[in-house]
Write a protein that holds these residues in place. Structure first.
Motif, PDB file in Angstrom:
ATOM      1  N   VAL A 492       0.811  -1.226   0.000  1.00 26.75           N
ATOM      2  CA  VAL A 492       0.000   0.000   0.000  1.00 26.75           C
ATOM      3  C   VAL A 492       0.843   1.273   0.000  1.00 26.75           C
ATOM      4  N   ALA A 493       2.137   1.165   0.321  1.00 25.24           N
ATOM      5  CA  ALA A 493       2.981   2.366   0.423  1.00 25.24           C
ATOM      6  C   ALA A 493       3.133   3.038  -0.934  1.00 25.24           C
ATOM      7  N   ARG A 494       2.998   4.352  -0.941  1.00 26.81           N
ATOM      8  CA  ARG A 494       3.143   5.130  -2.179  1.00 26.81           C
ATOM      9  C   ARG A 494       4.536   5.722  -2.322  1.00 26.81           C
ATOM     10  N   ASP A 495       5.145   6.079  -1.194  1.00 30.88           N
ATOM     11  CA  ASP A 495       6.468   6.692  -1.255  1.00 30.88           C
ATOM     12  C   ASP A 495       7.176   6.469   0.075  1.00 30.88           C
ATOM     13  N   GLY A 496       8.331   7.126   0.227  1.00 32.18           N
ATOM     14  CA  GLY A 496       9.129   6.948   1.424  1.00 32.18           C
ATOM     15  C   GLY A 496       8.452   7.406   2.693  1.00 32.18           C
ATOM     16  N   SER A 497       7.564   8.370   2.582  1.00 27.44           N
ATOM     17  CA  SER A 497       6.890   8.862   3.781  1.00 27.44           C
ATOM     18  C   SER A 497       5.980   7.795   4.388  1.00 27.44           C
ATOM     19  N   ASP A 498       5.373   6.969   3.559  1.00 25.79           N
ATOM     20  CA  ASP A 498       4.534   5.889   4.067  1.00 25.79           C
ATOM     21  C   ASP A 498       5.380   4.862   4.828  1.00 25.79           C
ATOM     22  N   TRP A 499       6.548   4.567   4.289  1.00 23.24           N
ATOM     23  CA  TRP A 499       7.447   3.649   4.988  1.00 23.24           C
ATOM     24  C   TRP A 499       7.908   4.233   6.321  1.00 23.24           C
ATOM     25  N   ALA A 500       8.218   5.507   6.344  1.00 23.75           N
ATOM     26  CA  ALA A 500       8.637   6.159   7.584  1.00 23.75           C
ATOM     27  C   ALA A 500       7.524   6.125   8.626  1.00 23.75           C
ATOM     28  N   ALA A 501       6.301   6.383   8.189  1.00 24.91           N
ATOM     29  CA  ALA A 501       5.170   6.345   9.112  1.00 24.91           C
ATOM     30  C   ALA A 501       4.971   4.943   9.678  1.00 24.91           C
ATOM     31  N   ALA A 502       5.116   3.943   8.825  1.00 25.25           N
ATOM     32  CA  ALA A 502       4.974   2.558   9.289  1.00 25.25           C
ATOM     33  C   ALA A 502       6.060   2.203  10.286  1.00 25.25           C
ATOM     34  N   ALA A 503       7.295   2.650  10.031  1.00 28.38           N
ATOM     35  CA  ALA A 503       8.401   2.371  10.948  1.00 28.38           C
ATOM     36  C   ALA A 503       8.157   3.031  12.304  1.00 28.38           C
ATOM     37  N   LEU A 504       7.686   4.272  12.299  1.00 33.54           N
ATOM     38  CA  LEU A 504       7.389   4.978  13.551  1.00 33.54           C
ATOM     39  C   LEU A 504       6.276   4.271  14.322  1.00 33.54           C
ATOM     40  N   ALA A 505       5.258   3.812  13.603  1.00 33.92           N
ATOM     41  CA  ALA A 505       4.166   3.095  14.251  1.00 33.92           C
ATOM     42  C   ALA A 505       4.667   1.804  14.901  1.00 33.92           C
ATOM     43  N   ALA A 506       5.578   1.098  14.227  1.00 32.15           N
ATOM     44  CA  ALA A 506       6.142  -0.130  14.784  1.00 32.15           C
ATOM     45  C   ALA A 506       6.939   0.154  16.042  1.00 32.15           C
ATOM     46  N   VAL A 507       7.765   1.201  16.010  1.00 30.19           N
ATOM     47  CA  VAL A 507       8.553   1.579  17.190  1.00 30.19           C
ATOM     48  C   VAL A 507       7.628   1.959  18.339  1.00 30.19           C
ATOM     49  N   ALA A 508       6.568   2.707  18.032  1.00 28.77           N
ATOM     50  CA  ALA A 508       5.618   3.114  19.065  1.00 28.77           C
ATOM     51  C   ALA A 508       4.944   1.907  19.704  1.00 28.77           C
ATOM     52  N   ALA A 509       4.588   0.908  18.882  1.00 25.45           N
ATOM     53  CA  ALA A 509       3.952  -0.293  19.411  1.00 25.45           C
ATOM     54  C   ALA A 509       4.884  -1.045  20.350  1.00 25.45           C
ATOM     55  N   VAL A 510       6.171  -1.142  19.975  1.00 21.56           N
ATOM     56  CA  VAL A 510       7.148  -1.826  20.826  1.00 21.56           C
ATOM     57  C   VAL A 510       7.333  -1.072  22.138  1.00 21.56           C
ATOM     58  N   LEU A 511       7.449   0.254  22.067  1.00 21.57           N
ATOM     59  CA  LEU A 511       7.634   1.061  23.283  1.00 21.57           C
ATOM     60  C   LEU A 511       6.413   0.950  24.187  1.00 21.57           C
ATOM     61  N   LEU A 512       5.227   0.974  23.608  1.00 22.37           N
ATOM     62  CA  LEU A 512       4.018   0.847  24.417  1.00 22.37           C
ATOM     63  C   LEU A 512       3.955  -0.522  25.080  1.00 22.37           C
ATOM     64  N   ALA A 513       4.325  -1.565  24.330  1.00 21.87           N
ATOM     65  CA  ALA A 513       4.336  -2.913  24.898  1.00 21.87           C
ATOM     66  C   ALA A 513       5.344  -3.026  26.030  1.00 21.87           C
ATOM     67  N   ALA A 514       6.432  -2.257  25.946  1.00 19.92           N
ATOM     68  CA  ALA A 514       7.472  -2.302  26.975  1.00 19.92           C
ATOM     69  C   ALA A 514       7.074  -1.563  28.241  1.00 19.92           C
ATOM     70  N   THR A 515       6.181  -0.612  28.120  1.00 21.91           N
ATOM     71  CA  THR A 515       5.855   0.243  29.277  1.00 21.91           C
ATOM     72  C   THR A 515       4.458   0.008  29.837  1.00 21.91           C
ATOM     73  N   PHE A 516       3.549  -0.496  29.018  1.00 21.64           N
ATOM     74  CA  PHE A 516       2.164  -0.656  29.448  1.00 21.64           C
ATOM     75  C   PHE A 516       1.963  -2.063  29.983  1.00 21.64           C
ATOM     76  N   ASP A 517       1.652  -2.181  31.270  1.00 24.81           N
ATOM     77  CA  ASP A 517       1.514  -3.483  31.919  1.00 24.81           C
ATOM     78  C   ASP A 517       0.258  -3.479  32.780  1.00 24.81           C
ATOM     79  N   PRO A 518      -0.914  -3.575  32.155  1.00 24.84           N
ATOM     80  CA  PRO A 518      -2.163  -3.421  32.906  1.00 24.84           C
ATOM     81  C   PRO A 518      -2.457  -4.577  33.846  1.00 24.84           C
ATOM     82  N   VAL A 519      -3.071  -4.240  34.977  1.00 26.60           N
ATOM     83  CA  VAL A 519      -3.542  -5.228  35.943  1.00 26.60           C
ATOM     84  C   VAL A 519      -5.024  -4.967  36.162  1.00 26.60           C
TER      85      VAL A 519
END
Length: 793
Positions: A492-519
């Protein structure tokens, strides 16, 4: 080395290919290989299911030959008009099967036969031997004399059928059967991936040879410098990658899928090697978490093939190469060929036009239930996966599932809302899955009645286990998450900006998984699976419905769904703690399901297309090569270590006992020559995975009380009673008491070996009436019991 056995089994598999081809060609008539990659498992299934039914009355060589003859006759009738199979794809199938078969034969020849340590070989070999002795199905439980086995024995039934057809004894059938299951799976994944790719990426050109070679060379140098491993562990997979990526997209996808299933590992080994060199990687691994008894770093000298399969805290995260190197003829390894057959049925449904309603119904309610029934007997854990593939096939492929319904009923479901139509797809898919499951239970009725219902009381569903740690999740699933994430974005990516957005989203998901620990309500609720696998699931689902991806998207969703589900629910059973067994059995299915789309994704990332820039093509090739080479490092170490530890090449399952315990080996061979299933007494295996019950486990002759596993399958209290009875047989000084127990369990032989002498004050003697020495050497005495001469009460 038993070359004659190898040749005989290879010829048998080629015969099964010929027999299964007419059936497989009707399943996938428009595939490049006309379904040839699924022909062997198809033939095996078609022989096994009728044998299961007939075997309730009688089982043995002539029953198997009779069923096989009927299948051959049906095959000949289907092939009466000829089968148009292109030579090259058929040659590819034969070559892949042969290479995989011989690879595992070499692996098994370098092993030391059947032993109880570090696996289930005593269980698996005992089941095989018991089946070869059986006159009726289910066979007697060789660890619970007098009772039928309460375990999914369908895979071992397949192996015994192949042994009977090839005229091979159990001791020489174990390894060729295991090699055959491996080769069936590798060949199936090759064919499925190449078939999917051929229809989706026909316009893609091969990567230029110079590009593939250059990228592979760069990856080789980078990994050589950063990991510090011997160069030859990297040179072979790098050279393979350069050759494969320069080939046609169809063949490339098939080869990559075959490597992902048959040779690749998770990312544990390369990441821990990096952590041993770079502090930042070590700190990241420590912070993310791996199993508490696993160090975050290793050096090449510290490599252990077991480490990569034991990083999840509450489970076994096996992958195929580890399992086949370890060498168990176990359910989760034998069921993969049947699971791939179910995937092939789903693919056939996806490729069937909406107008061909009868064919679609036949696939859903004819072919799927047979696959479901078979896998139920081979590995019950995989039964829901077949129903799930059927459900997703209906919900996600192009054909409107409402057209499966009668016209008047279909019109009632007509809706203008897109959201409601999608919900209808899911609900109809669920309905189909339920129907497939019910029909599968009917087809496997003998197994359901005698085994499944008998053992169901020892298991129950449970919820909210200890969540998987972020680090373990990424190490175990990272190969697939990266490949699928990049592939889905590329669609679905049209250009480099789409890839950059996807990479940022992946990093954000990993960081959230590392910090969010619900009980919630005092219970930790894991979010790692939802945050990391959830987007892959949602993306694949959405892009499949938009036709941006093909049937590979269905399999991505299937695997991701399983990964997410077991973060919240699992099956608690008496054989393991918490979700230990659930992760073990489900992760094996996930790897299999994901290996097909992984081949498609990696091939597509490296494909050259007119609308893709050269830079993106090189980048995709580099990522694919990096993943392939990194995932092959474990295989280099593990295979080399395995082969280096070999003393002589043989497929004899008795190698270990004859080399390490020759006196017991001689007694085992003497007992193995006895026909039927006479009962024996030996020391119970109260400490599993140690040298106990060799007599029953290596011969299939039932012992009164075998390994403690029998208590899980039958009744723990009944097992303890039998353990007490065995103690009476060995230690009582009263001939009457011993005679009562021997009659109670219809014992014909009493085994007295080193384990029995160590555990008991053995008072069995041939001076008692009805007890005589039948075999003896320095360490083992086998007494024969004549019931008519035993003392009376």
């Amino acid at each position: 080395m038993e070359y004659g056995v190898v040749l005989k089994w290879w010829l048998l598999y080629q015969a099964l290919l010929v027999v299964g081809l007419p059936f497989a060609a009707r399943l996938l008539p428009d595939a490049p290989d006309r379904g040839a990659s699924l022909a062997v498992p198809t033939a095996v299934v078609l022989v096994t299911v009728p044998t299961l039914w007939v075997g309730q009355l009688a089982f043995g060589l002539w029953v198997v030959v009779g069923v096989a003859a009927a299948v051959v006759a049906a095959s000949a009738w289907l092939a009466r008009g000829g089968i148009d199979v292109p030579r090259r794809p058929l040659a590819e199938v034969a070559a892949v099967f042969t290479a995989a078969f011989l690879f595992l034969i070499v692996i098994r020849a370098a092993a030391d036969g059947v032993h109880p340590h570090g696996g289930e070989k005593f269980l698996d070999f005992g089941l095989l031997q018991s089946l070869l002795r059986a006159e009726q199905l289910p066979p007697q439980d060789f660890w619970f004399a007098g009772e039928r086995v309460v375990y999914y024995y369908g895979g071992h039934l397949m192996a015994s059928i192949l042994a009977l057809l090839s005229g091979t004894s159990g001791r020489f059938a174990y390894d060729p059967a295991l090699a055959g299951f491996y080769a069936m799976a590798v060949t199936a994944v090759y064919g499925l991936a190449s078939t999917i790719t051929a229809s989706r990426f026909a316009e893609a050109d091969p990567v230029e040879g110079s590009t593939a070679l250059g990228v592979a060379a760069v990856v080789f140098v980078v990994l050589l410098v950063t990991l510090g491993v011997p160069w030859y562990y990297l040179a072979v997979p790098a050279a393979f990658a350069a050759a494969v990526f320069a080939g046609s997209t169809r063949v490339r996808a098939g080869m990559l899928a075959a490597i992902v299933y048959g040779f690749a590992s998770n990312l544990v080994t390369p990441v821990r090697l990096l952590a041993g060199t770079y502090d930042v990687v070590r700190e990241a691994v420590v912070a993310a978490g791996v199993k508490s008894n696993r160090a975050p770093t290793i050096t090449p000298a510290e490599f252990d093939m077991w480490h990569a399969s034991r990083v999840v805290e509450t489970g076994i995260n096996e992958f195929p190469l580890f399992a086949y190197l370890n060498g168990d003829l176990h359910a989760h390894m034998m069921s993969v060929a049947v699971l791939f057959l179910a995937v092939g049925i789903g693919l056939a449904y996806a490729r069937t036009p909406e107008s061909a309603r009868r064919r679609r119904l036949a696939l859903l309610f004819g072919a799927f239930p047979v696959a479901a029934a078979t896998i139920l007997t081979v590995n019950t854990w995989s039964f829901p996966a077949v129903a799930g593939v059927a459900m997703l096939s209906v919900a996600l492929v192009d054909a409107d599932p409402r057209t499966l319904l009668p016209g008047s009923l279909a019109r009632r479901f007509e809706q203008s809302s897109a959201a409601v139509r999608e919900l209808q797809r899911v609900l109809l898919g669920v309905a189909v899955a339920v129907a497939v499951a019910v029909l599968g239970l009917v087809v496997a009725a003998p197994f359901v009645q005698s085994v499944l219902l008998a053992g169901a009381s020892n298991q129950h569903p449970a919820a909210f286990p200890v969540p998987t740690k972020l680090g373990a999740f990424l190490l175990v699933h990272g190969l697939f998450l990266v490949a699928f994430g990049a592939y889905l974005v590329s669609r679905v990516a049209r250009d480099g900006s789409d890839w950059a957005a996807a990479a940022l989203a992946a990093v954000a998901a990993v960081l959230l998984a590392a910090t969010f620990d619900p009980v919630i309500a005092g219970v930790r609720v894991g979010v790692v699976g939802v945050l990391l696998a959830g987007p892959i699931l949602a993306g694949a689902w959405l892009l499949r419905r938009r036709d941006a991806v093909g049937f590979e998207g269905v399999l991505v969703v299937a695997g991701a769904g399983l990964v997410v589900i077991i973060e919240y629910v699992y099956v608690a059973d008496a054989a393991s703690y918490e979700r230990y067994n659930t992760i073990f059995k489900v992760y094996a299915q996930v790897w299999a399901l994901w290996s097909v789309p992984a081949g498609v994704a990696l091939a597509a990332l490296a494909a050259r297309k007119p609308d893709v820039s050269r830079l993106r093509s090189v980048g995709g090739t580099a990522l694919a090569v990096l993943l392939v080479v990194s995932a092959s490092i474990y295989g280099g170490f593990a295979v080399a270590s395995h082969v280096d530890s070999a003393d002589d090449a043989t497929l004899d399952a008795f190698e270990h006992v004859n080399d390490e315990r020759p006196d017991e080996g001689a007694a085992v061979e003497w007992l193995n020559d006895k026909s039927g299933q006479p009962h024996i007494v030996s020391a119970p295996g109260t400490t599993p995975y140690t040298w106990q019950n060799p007599a029953s486990s290596l011969t299939g002759i039932p012992t009164v009380a075998g390994w403690a596993h029998a208590g899980n399958y039958h009744s723990d209290s009944a097992y303890r009673t039998r353990v007490s009875d065995v103690g009476v047989v060995y230690e009582t000084s009263e001939a009457v008491s011993r005679a009562i127990i021997l009659r109670k369990h219809d014992v014909q032989y009493v085994w007295v070996g080193p384990v029995e002498r160590e555990r008991y004050d053995v008072r069995v003697t041939d001076e008692e009436p009805g007890i005589s020495v039948a075999f003896t050497n320095e360490n083992v005495t086998v007494y024969e019991v004549t019931h008519s001469e035993l003392v009376e009460q």
